[in-house]
Design an enzyme around this catalytic site. Sequence first.
Site, PDB file in Angstrom:
ATOM      1  N   LEU A  25       0.817  -1.235   0.000  1.00 60.54           N
ATOM      2  CA  LEU A  25       0.000   0.000   0.000  1.00 60.54           C
ATOM      3  C   LEU A  25       0.846   1.279   0.000  1.00 60.54           C
ATOM      4  CD1 LEU A  25      -2.866  -1.006   2.512  1.00 60.54           C
ATOM      5  CD2 LEU A  25      -2.820  -1.260   0.032  1.00 60.54           C
ATOM      6  N   ASN A  27       1.669   2.966  -2.524  1.00 63.63           N
ATOM      7  CA  ASN A  27       1.181   3.892  -3.550  1.00 63.63           C
ATOM      8  C   ASN A  27      -0.295   3.634  -3.856  1.00 63.63           C
ATOM      9  OD1 ASN A  27       1.520   6.055  -5.263  1.00 63.63           O
ATOM     10  ND2 ASN A  27       2.270   4.823  -6.975  1.00 63.63           N
ATOM     11  N   SER A 116       9.466  -2.265 -18.830  1.00 58.66           N
ATOM     12  CA  SER A 116       9.133  -0.952 -19.387  1.00 58.66           C
ATOM     13  C   SER A 116       9.928  -0.688 -20.654  1.00 58.66           C
ATOM     14  CB  SER A 116       9.497   0.116 -18.352  1.00 58.66           C
ATOM     15  OG  SER A 116       9.439   1.391 -18.933  1.00 58.66           O
ATOM     16  N   TYR A 140      15.721   3.857 -12.557  1.00 57.87           N
ATOM     17  CA  TYR A 140      14.475   3.098 -12.725  1.00 57.87           C
ATOM     18  C   TYR A 140      14.584   2.135 -13.917  1.00 57.87           C
ATOM     19  CZ  TYR A 140       9.761   2.275 -14.506  1.00 57.87           C
ATOM     20  OH  TYR A 140       8.626   1.693 -15.022  1.00 57.87           O
ATOM     21  N   LYS A 144      14.716  -2.137 -14.069  1.00 54.83           N
ATOM     22  CA  LYS A 144      13.871  -2.999 -14.908  1.00 54.83           C
ATOM     23  C   LYS A 144      14.740  -3.962 -15.722  1.00 54.83           C
ATOM     24  CE  LYS A 144       9.692  -1.526 -13.950  1.00 54.83           C
ATOM     25  NZ  LYS A 144       8.835  -2.367 -13.114  1.00 54.83           N
ATOM     26  N   LEU A 191       1.728  12.669 -17.922  1.00 53.12           N
ATOM     27  CA  LEU A 191       0.871  13.625 -18.617  1.00 53.12           C
ATOM     28  C   LEU A 191      -0.609  13.530 -18.220  1.00 53.12           C
ATOM     29  CD1 LEU A 191       0.624  15.811 -20.728  1.00 53.12           C
ATOM     30  CD2 LEU A 191       0.596  14.056 -22.498  1.00 53.12           C
ATOM     31  N   ARG A 222       4.571   9.964 -27.967  1.00 50.56           N
ATOM     32  CA  ARG A 222       4.651   8.705 -27.226  1.00 50.56           C
ATOM     33  C   ARG A 222       3.627   7.705 -27.762  1.00 50.56           C
ATOM     34  NH1 ARG A 222       8.445  10.948 -25.871  1.00 50.56           N
ATOM     35  NH2 ARG A 222       9.245  11.462 -23.803  1.00 50.56           N
ATOM     36  N   ARG A 283      11.921  18.853 -20.425  1.00 53.82           N
ATOM     37  CA  ARG A 283      12.217  18.165 -19.158  1.00 53.82           C
ATOM     38  C   ARG A 283      13.481  17.338 -19.374  1.00 53.82           C
ATOM     39  NH1 ARG A 283       7.562  14.272 -16.746  1.00 53.82           N
ATOM     40  NH2 ARG A 283       7.939  13.215 -18.730  1.00 53.82           N
ATOM     41  N   ASP A 286      13.928  13.675 -21.222  1.00 56.02           N
ATOM     42  CA  ASP A 286      12.835  13.317 -22.133  1.00 56.02           C
ATOM     43  C   ASP A 286      13.363  13.079 -23.548  1.00 56.02           C
ATOM     44  OD1 ASP A 286      10.684  13.258 -20.474  1.00 56.02           O
ATOM     45  OD2 ASP A 286       9.803  15.164 -21.136  1.00 56.02           O
TER      46      ASP A 286
HETATM   47  N1  UFG Z   1       4.619  15.940 -20.476  1.00 55.15           N
HETATM   48  C1  UFG Z   1       4.364  17.307 -20.465  1.00 55.15           C
HETATM   49  N2  UFG Z   1       3.940  17.856 -19.288  1.00 55.15           N
HETATM   50  C2  UFG Z   1       3.739  17.139 -18.144  1.00 55.15           C
HETATM   51  C3  UFG Z   1       4.004  15.740 -18.173  1.00 55.15           C
HETATM   52  C4  UFG Z   1       4.451  15.182 -19.357  1.00 55.15           C
HETATM   53  O1  UFG Z   1       4.527  17.997 -21.467  1.00 55.15           O
HETATM   54  O2  UFG Z   1       3.368  17.718 -17.110  1.00 55.15           O
HETATM   55  C5  UFG Z   1       5.060  15.306 -21.753  1.00 55.15           C
HETATM   56  C6  UFG Z   1       6.463  14.702 -21.678  1.00 55.15           C
HETATM   57  O3  UFG Z   1       7.436  15.680 -21.967  1.00 55.15           O
HETATM   58  C7  UFG Z   1       6.359  13.607 -22.733  1.00 55.15           C
HETATM   59  C8  UFG Z   1       4.892  13.154 -22.647  1.00 55.15           C
HETATM   60  O4  UFG Z   1       4.208  14.222 -22.021  1.00 55.15           O
HETATM   61  O5  UFG Z   1       6.580  14.134 -24.019  1.00 55.15           O
HETATM   62  C9  UFG Z   1       4.696  11.900 -21.820  1.00 55.15           C
HETATM   63  O6  UFG Z   1       5.304  12.073 -20.550  1.00 55.15           O
HETATM   64  P1  UFG Z   1       5.005  11.099 -19.326  1.00 55.15           P
HETATM   65  O7  UFG Z   1       5.695  11.652 -18.134  1.00 55.15           O
HETATM   66  O8  UFG Z   1       3.535  10.845 -19.213  1.00 55.15           O
HETATM   67  O9  UFG Z   1       5.650   9.716 -19.780  1.00 55.15           O
HETATM   68  P2  UFG Z   1       7.164   9.366 -20.176  1.00 55.15           P
HETATM   69  O10 UFG Z   1       7.143   8.965 -21.603  1.00 55.15           O
HETATM   70  O11 UFG Z   1       8.101  10.412 -19.777  1.00 55.15           O
HETATM   71  O12 UFG Z   1       7.465   8.126 -19.226  1.00 55.15           O
HETATM   72  C10 UFG Z   1       6.580   7.020 -19.150  1.00 55.15           C
HETATM   73  C11 UFG Z   1       6.560   6.474 -17.730  1.00 55.15           C
HETATM   74  C12 UFG Z   1       7.825   5.778 -17.380  1.00 55.15           C
HETATM   75  C13 UFG Z   1       8.193   4.787 -18.410  1.00 55.15           C
HETATM   76  C14 UFG Z   1       8.237   5.428 -19.745  1.00 55.15           C
HETATM   77  C15 UFG Z   1       8.589   4.405 -20.776  1.00 55.15           C
HETATM   78  O13 UFG Z   1       6.363   7.513 -16.806  1.00 55.15           O
HETATM   79  O14 UFG Z   1       7.648   5.094 -16.164  1.00 55.15           O
HETATM   80  O15 UFG Z   1       6.967   6.034 -20.027  1.00 55.15           O
HETATM   81  O16 UFG Z   1       7.579   3.879 -21.452  1.00 55.15           O
HETATM   82  F1  UFG Z   1       9.393   4.266 -18.139  1.00 55.15           F
END
Ligand code: UFG
Length: 326
Positions: A25, A27, A116, A140, A144, A191, A222, A283, A286
């Site tokens: 628990l 998360n 992942s 992370y 994996k 996101l 993505r 970020r 990214d």
């Molecule tokens: N993004 C924004 N603003 C935000 C959050 C995200 O613009 O507040 C953008 C990011 O720059 C990226 C896209 O939205 O272009 C997706 O970002 P996420 O944070 O949702 O996902 P990520 O692709 O960075 O990472 C995710 C998971 C990880 C995993 C990875 C690999 O969070 O755990 O996919 O598949 F490892």
Amino acid sequence: MGYIGSHTAVLLANSGHRVHIYDNLCNSNVGTLERIQKISSQKIGFTEGDIRDTEKLTNALRDEKIEAVIHLAGLKAVGESSQKPIEYYANNVQGSISLIQAMQAAGINTLVFSSSATVYGDPVYLPYDEDHPTKPTNPYGRNKLQVEEILRDLSVSDKAWKIACLRYFNPVGAHESGLIGEDPNGIPNNLMPVIGQVVNGKLLSLSIFGDDYDTPDGTGKRDYIHVMDLAEGHLAALSWLGSNPGCHTFNLGSGDSISVLDLLHHFEQASGQKIPYQVVGRRPGDLPEYYAKADKAEKVLGWKTQKKLSDICNSSWLWIKNSRQN
Ligand code: UFG
């Protein structure tokens, strides 16, 4: 009982599997269990425990006469993993070793592991297939990959093991009931949960991390996969493993690449709301774009994504609306 575990548990229970959840628990909360129960056709058991408590885990596996394990007990915030690497290695790597030892003690050798797409690192080519070089760029991702390697060594040393490592792309969306969805503790990183907090008034606007990438609209792209499609992937892997020993790796993605602005506009359409946003700097860490070649899962497991981007946004919207009332 995190995001992916709760959806997978519901699907398994409703497909006739007897399900028992083991979770510390860290998360999630027991409220999730009650909501899982409401949309499951049979009773789901629960033991509160840490994955590193090998003895407790062994007893739970034995007492509940478990036949196969889906291992999703991982910490998963990429940024946090760089700040607290030892916590991540302890929970994710040491925890997985503890699970394997508990399974050995209980005489269980069927395992589906939540991996992942982040194991691939910077793309040498796209889409990533399962043979793409693996060079994760954060603790992370290294966790994996290390667990995958441990599992491969295990399957070589003992031919009875049946293991599937599922490399998830970007899970989003929620169960169609709107009762369960992604509910991260604290400030979300991903996101869709951030969009949720903007809609629910917890955040003023979405910060888009860069619009100067080499993509058609400049924002990151993505491969978003509906969490129920992902759950179906676990079910498919589990039944296929029944007659396939060894350690096998599968991408679970849609094969499509969607930009931040695309996702945002689809969400606006689903919710009928304008989402305020501002473009800020990139970020760190990214990537501009990545997506899956998901042919192997289709060919071998007979699985592919069924849901559309509209299903993702409609279900997320329903969940976000419901969580506003909680
Ligand atoms: N993004 C924004 N603003 C935000 C959050 C995200 O613009 O507040 C953008 C990011 O720059 C990226 C896209 O939205 O272009 C997706 O970002 P996420 O944070 O949702 O996902 P990520 O692709 O960075 O990472 C995710 C998971 C990880 C995993 C990875 C690999 O969070 O755990 O996919 O598949 F490892």
